[in-house]
Design an enzyme around this catalytic site. Structure first.
Site, PDB file in Angstrom:
ATOM      1  N   ASP A 136      20.971  11.596  65.709  1.00 54.77           N
ATOM      2  CA  ASP A 136      21.651  10.302  65.655  1.00 54.77           C
ATOM      3  C   ASP A 136      22.168  10.011  64.249  1.00 54.77           C
ATOM      4  O   ASP A 136      21.831  10.709  63.287  1.00 54.77           O
ATOM      5  CB  ASP A 136      20.695   9.186  66.075  1.00 54.77           C
ATOM      6  N   TYR A 167       9.966  18.259  64.369  1.00 55.25           N
ATOM      7  CA  TYR A 167      10.504  17.146  63.587  1.00 55.25           C
ATOM      8  C   TYR A 167       9.478  16.675  62.566  1.00 55.25           C
ATOM      9  O   TYR A 167       8.269  16.806  62.776  1.00 55.25           O
ATOM     10  CB  TYR A 167      10.852  15.959  64.493  1.00 55.25           C
TER      11      TYR A 167
END
Length: 243
Positions: free
Chosen positions: A51, A111
């Site tokens: 994003d 992540y």
């Protein structure tokens, strides 16, 4: 001929990975320079679309192109020369079998989420870390994080824009380390729901601040409104993708 590439980038200033009509994107920058260098229209396919404001240290993508006189290392050098002002760096390119798919061949995605836990605001790490000024209970964060590990219905931990057909995912790892004022969350899974990592982090911070119920209760509700806020994108990094 199929190429596999690994890229790192700073997400600040981009609308995200995916190409947008009216805003700069990482995908657009890479496709533009690769098309110029290889003298044909290149379309890249990515392991996971990040994003706006999210960073990557080991994003993976693939693309198809005719055989080129440029060797992979020459493509790397040329791309980095053209993108040197964009905070996008190509780390590696290699020729792979045509069955390889950056998204569907992935077996695990890793992540990191970074928090700077101090009262004073950030300068050097602004837009690279989430500034949390209140004192956080690290032991409680670690305890509650373990209830998220494993196979669960993560309905409470996905955004309203998530397009996945169901919210069942298996979280392989969620660990938290602390080094001075920096707190790093490590999350690994084959796949994640939209905003899942950021909502998990935001929820754990809210629990550690005494603002929310336990993770097990939030999971059982299967409703986004019971979880914590979505942590800002600036602290999230796609670390690497396993194949």
């Amino acid at each position: 001929m199929r190429y596999k590439a690994i890229v790192e980038y700073v997400g600040t200033g981009f609308s995200g990975w995916q190409k947008q009509m009216s805003a700069p994107s990482v995908q657009e920058e890479l496709e533009s320079v690769l098309s110029f260098l290889l003298k044909e229209k290149i379309a890249v396919n990515v392991a996971g679309r990040t994003d706006a404001g999210v960073h990557a240290l080991g994003q993976v993508f693939h693309f198809d192109a005719r055989e080129s006189t440029l060797q992979p290392f020459q493509i790397v050098n040329a791309v980095n020369y053209h993108l040197k002002e964009k905070l996008i760096v190509l780390l590696k390119i290699e020729i792979v079998d045509e069955t390889f798919d950056a998204r569907f061949s992935a077996i695990r995605r890793h992540y990191q989420y970074k928090i700077t836990n101090r009262k004073t605001p950030l300068a050097v790490f602004k837009n690279r870390s989430w500034h949390v000024p209140q004192t956080l209970n690290l032991d409680l964060i670690r305890e509650q994080a373990q209830y998220l590990v494993g196979k669960h219905d993560f309905q409470s931990f996905r955004s309203s824009k998530c397009g996945a057909s169901n919210a069942i995912r298996t979280l392989d790892r969620l660990e938290v380390e602390k080094n001075g004022e920096e707190m790093i969350f490590h999350a690994s899974a084959k796949s994640f729901l939209h905003h899942q990592v950021r909502i998990m982090v935001g929820t754990l911070v809210a629990i550690a601040s005494g603002k929310l119920m336990s993770v097990t209760e939030i999971l059982s509700k299967k409703n986004r409104r019971y979880a914590g806020p979505t942590a800002p994108p600036c602290g999230l990094y796609l670390l690497k993708v396993d194949y």
